[in-house]
Design an enzyme around this catalytic site. Structure first.
Site, PDB file in Angstrom:
ATOM      1  N   ARG A 563       0.842  -1.192   0.000  1.00 54.32           N
ATOM      2  CA  ARG A 563       0.000   0.000   0.000  1.00 54.32           C
ATOM      3  C   ARG A 563       0.877   1.242   0.000  1.00 54.32           C
ATOM      4  O   ARG A 563       1.956   1.219   0.572  1.00 54.32           O
ATOM      5  CB  ARG A 563      -0.878  -0.008   1.239  1.00 54.32           C
ATOM      6  CG  ARG A 563      -1.865  -1.124   1.211  1.00 54.32           C
ATOM      7  CD  ARG A 563      -2.388  -1.378   2.583  1.00 54.32           C
ATOM      8  NE  ARG A 563      -2.751  -2.776   2.693  1.00 54.32           N
ATOM      9  CZ  ARG A 563      -3.880  -3.280   2.219  1.00 54.32           C
ATOM     10  NH1 ARG A 563      -4.763  -2.501   1.653  1.00 54.32           N
ATOM     11  NH2 ARG A 563      -4.129  -4.554   2.315  1.00 54.32           N
ATOM     12  N   VAL A 564       0.391   2.324  -0.612  1.00 52.43           N
ATOM     13  CA  VAL A 564       1.272   3.501  -0.710  1.00 52.43           C
ATOM     14  C   VAL A 564       1.656   4.053   0.637  1.00 52.43           C
ATOM     15  O   VAL A 564       2.759   4.569   0.804  1.00 52.43           O
ATOM     16  CB  VAL A 564       0.691   4.633  -1.571  1.00 52.43           C
ATOM     17  CG1 VAL A 564       0.777   4.267  -3.019  1.00 52.43           C
ATOM     18  CG2 VAL A 564      -0.701   4.962  -1.151  1.00 52.43           C
ATOM     19  N   ASP A 565       0.781   3.937   1.610  1.00 50.16           N
ATOM     20  CA  ASP A 565       1.199   4.471   2.905  1.00 50.16           C
ATOM     21  C   ASP A 565       2.239   3.552   3.557  1.00 50.16           C
ATOM     22  O   ASP A 565       2.723   3.806   4.642  1.00 50.16           O
ATOM     23  CB  ASP A 565       0.011   4.766   3.834  1.00 50.16           C
ATOM     24  CG  ASP A 565      -0.982   3.635   3.891  1.00 50.16           C
ATOM     25  OD1 ASP A 565      -0.714   2.607   3.251  1.00 50.16           O
ATOM     26  OD2 ASP A 565      -2.011   3.776   4.575  1.00 50.16           O
ATOM     27  N   ASP A 566       2.603   2.468   2.882  1.00 53.26           N
ATOM     28  CA  ASP A 566       3.668   1.601   3.373  1.00 53.26           C
ATOM     29  C   ASP A 566       5.013   1.913   2.727  1.00 53.26           C
ATOM     30  O   ASP A 566       6.002   1.258   3.020  1.00 53.26           O
ATOM     31  CB  ASP A 566       3.356   0.128   3.070  1.00 53.26           C
ATOM     32  CG  ASP A 566       2.142  -0.345   3.825  1.00 53.26           C
ATOM     33  OD1 ASP A 566       1.812   0.295   4.840  1.00 53.26           O
ATOM     34  OD2 ASP A 566       1.533  -1.329   3.404  1.00 53.26           O
TER      35      ASP A 566
END
Ligand code: ATP
Ligand code: MG
Length: 695
Positions: A563-566
């Site tokens: 995920r992009v927030d990762d």
């Protein structure tokens, strides 16, 4: 039109354009062996025997079909849709969409005006075309030693009986039904019965707590709840009916009362005498359903009438009620199933996912049954009575296609090869993976040990929202790169954009978006179209935003990075958590890893790694150093973890995904902000992790 042209240019570069170095790049180069000669990537080629029988046997064939699906989506999908039964054909336009929030409300319609029924296409159509006596479902109970099965005509009869019962209780087209069942045959029966009468099912994974179930009941207000009294998973009995009772009390407090709770007596787990009962509301399935006629008129519905509502697994926050409609979903799941698994009528297919997740909707029930496939359904746990159970089942039913999740692959890998090699597994020909990026070392183990280096692996990237596969290998069509989901499925135009939403071409990494709709796309979030637009269409106007990060290599292969927030930004380097995890897991003593970022004075963000060790290996300073060294060697010094946190267990959702949101809070020691942990499979691991934080 312009964007489509751009995309097609990219497709061309996948196949023909020479690179600056004057060499052929892209898919063709890979096939020609050019990429192989110069690169460290190890390509895994399908064997000749497989290729000879494959539905899509070459990159050329794929590119031909793919190009048509993008240049002429209406024609491409109309041809596919014509294989199904439609009471009335769809309108000429085939697809009508507004995909761009800047032009007003987002709206997606496929096959509008077409009248059909997905249950009819799964069952009646197969029965009438000579598959009446073909096995539709093999059922394997929790305890080994027995089994059950239903042919297509028997399944149709069971579905009709339940459909008649529901109609008798006043259920009509458009009414919601909540299904809270374990993996019994009654679960797909219930889904199909709803579809037959135009009711909208919402399956809730039977591992969710009473509160989570109540939350969903309050949201969709079902006429009937379908459940069973109990289930045995491994050696544990779970009293499902008690959970439903508690959730119905909770729902009533919130103004939603349910008149009928249809309860299947799962005798092997619990006898009816021991089941708590509310007379008037609760009804035993076995007492009523078998009395109804075995035929039931189909409720013909519009292609855009809702089929089901499913709440996402909640890895990133409050679950979203994803709504899918009938026609496009039907065409899309059937087609993706067929090509991504190279399906042939003689296959025996087993997907280990529960019908409580999208994978169980699209690839246990609808996709396979639309193809008239024989599906294995397993009630129990893959490590009961021992970690060889999956291969025991594969041998027992001669499973040819085995589809599972990286979390299971990693856990079986940790249990050791001998549990696998003890079984023949020679029926297997295609393997599949879904749910998370599969790290190359797990990929190789799956390929070499489970599949004896013979079976292509379909690493399918998709989401509850997408209805079906979006980026996936087509087995036999091209060589694979372990850990890459490879190329887009027909009709799907993935794009990678930068922070500003500008498309990036060629070799790059960024945010994964999709340009224009595909038939299986979700149409809204139930009761909250605004959240639908805000979450998925506003971040990068003009595109559907997946929430995932992705890179594309020089050959055009797509690599999901999580995920992009990762994505962690360490001293200006953008590092995907999946990459670091993959390096850690390649260490022989590391069984599983989860990496998150944390605030770092110097680097901006630092890398914080939670690691689970192989059974029996003690955690030590020496091991810590050797884990860090592995990452340094494989990725580079900039990616070396700043902190290793020993994790005997990791917080996972009930579908087996690591919940990084919680790990981030632990990493930054914001322990009073852990948030909602109710969708965790085992909330106690969180306390354990906190205890081990400073070791
Ligand atoms: P929520 O949206 O509630 O946070 P979720 O995203 O986990 O939950 P799903 O729709 O079940 O719910 O999962 C889709 C996500 O799973 C994808 O967005 C992606 O992050 C991950 N995923 C699925 N398949 C793959 C794959 N083959 N490779 C990499 N990631 C995958
Ligand atoms: Mg999601």
């Amino acid at each position: 039109l312009k964007t489509t042209k751009n995309h097609l240019r990219h497709v061309d570069s996948m196949s023909t354009l020479p690179s600056r170095a004057g060499k052929i790049t892209g898919l063709n180069a890979v096939i020609l062996g050019e990429a192989l000669a110069s690169e460290e990537d190890d390509l895994v080629f399908p064997n000749d025997e497989f290729v000879r029988q494959a539905l899509v046997p070459s990159p050329k064939k794929y590119l031909e079909m793919y190009k048509r699906s993008i240049e002429d989506p209406a024609g491409f999908w109309s041809d596919v849709a014509s294989q199904f039964y439609w009471k009335r054909r769809w309108a000429e336009s085939v697809v009508s969409e507004n995909f761009d929030v800047r032009n007003g409300s987002v709206k997606i319609e496929w096959f509008k005006g077409g009248i059909t029924n997905i249950c009819y296409n799964c069952l009646d159509r197969n029965v009438e075309s000579g598959n009446a006596d073909k096995i539709a479902i093999y059922w394997e109970p929790n305890e080994p030693g027995s089994q059950d099965s239903l042919t297509y005509s028997q399944l149709l009869q069971r579905v009709c009986q339940l459909a008649n019962y529901l109609k008798d209780k006043g259920v009509r087209k458009g009414d919601a039904i909540v299904i809270y069942l374990p993996m019994l045959m009654e679960l797909p029966i219930a889904m199909l019965a709803c579809a037959r009468i135009g009711a909208v099912h919402s399956v809730v994974f039977a591992g969710f707590s009473a509160d989570s179930l109540a939350q969903r009941i309050v949201d969709c207000k079902p006429k009937v709840v379908i459940t069973c009294n109990a289930v045995k998973r491994g050696s544990k009995v779970i009293p499902l009916k008690d959970i439903v009772d508690a959730s119905l009390i909770e729902s009533a407090k919130n103004g939603v009362s349910v008149d009928v709770c249809l309860t299947y007596e799962n005798e092997s787990a619990m006898k009816r005498e021991s089941t708590k009962w509310q007379v008037g509301r609760d009804v035993w399935w076995q007492d009523v359903v078998p009395k109804y006629p075995t035929t039931c008129e189909v409720e013909w519905v519009d292609a855009e009438d809702p089929l089901f509502l499913l709440y996402t697994s909640g890895s990133t926050g409050k679950p979203k009620g994803v709504l899918h409609t009938t026609g496009g979903y039907m065409v899309y799941t059937a087609t993706t199933f067929k090509y991504a698994f190279d399906y042939k009528p003689s296959d025996i297919y087993w997907c280990t996912a529960d019908c409580g997740w999208i994978t169980g909707h699209s690839y246990v029930t609808y996709g396979p049954m639309l193809n008239g496939a024989t599906v294995v359904i397993f009630e129990g746990a893959p490590n009961y009575p021992d970690p060889g159970r999956s291969w025991d089942i594969v041998d027992k039913f001669k499973v040819t296609i085995f589809y599972t999740a990286p979390t299971l692959v990693r856990s079986l890998m940790r249990d050791g090869d001998e549990y696998v090699t003890r079984y023949s597994r020679k029926s297997l020909r295609v393997l599949g993976s879904v749910g998370e990026p599969i790290n190359p070392s797990a990929w190789r183990w799956f390929f070499n040990v489970v599949g004896d280096s013979r079976c292509p692996i379909s690493d399918t990237w998709w989401q509850t929202e997408t209805g079906g596969f979006m980026i996936t290998p087509l087995p036999g069509a091209w060589p694979q790169k372990p850990g890459s989901a490879t190329f887009p499925f027909f009709g799907v135009q993935p794009v990678i954009v930068d922070e500003k939403g500008a498309e990036i071409e060629g070799e790059c990494s960024g945010y994964l978006c999709v340009k224009s709709s595909w038939p299986g796309a979700f149409r809204t979030l139930y009761g909250d179209h605004e959240r639908y637009e805000t979450t998925y269409f506003k971040p990068f106007p003009g595109y559907y935003f997946s929430g995932d990060g992705c890179s594309r290599d020089k050959d055009g292969y797509y690599w999901l990075t999580g995920r992009v927030d990762d994505v962690i930004n360490v001293s200006g380097h953008r590092i995907g958590t999946a990459e670091v995890e993959s390096a850690l897991v390649s260490h022989p003593q590391c069984a599983e890893a989860a990496v998150v970022g944390f605030e770092h004075e110097v680097k901006g963000q630092g890398i914080y790694a939670f690691v689970t060790l192989v059974d029996g290996v003690p955690y030590s300073e020496e091991l810590r150093k050797s884990l860090i060294l592995t990452v340094r060697n494989q990725i580079g010094a900039f990616a070396a973890p700043d902190k290793i946190h020993w994790a005997p267990g990791l917080p996972k959702t009930r579908s087996g995904k690591i919940m990084r949101r919680i790990l981030r809070k632990i990493a930054s020691r914001q322990l009073d902000e852990l948030g909602d942990t109710s969708t965790l499979a085992d909330p106690s691991v969180v306390e354990q992790l906190i205890e081990l934080a400073d070791r």
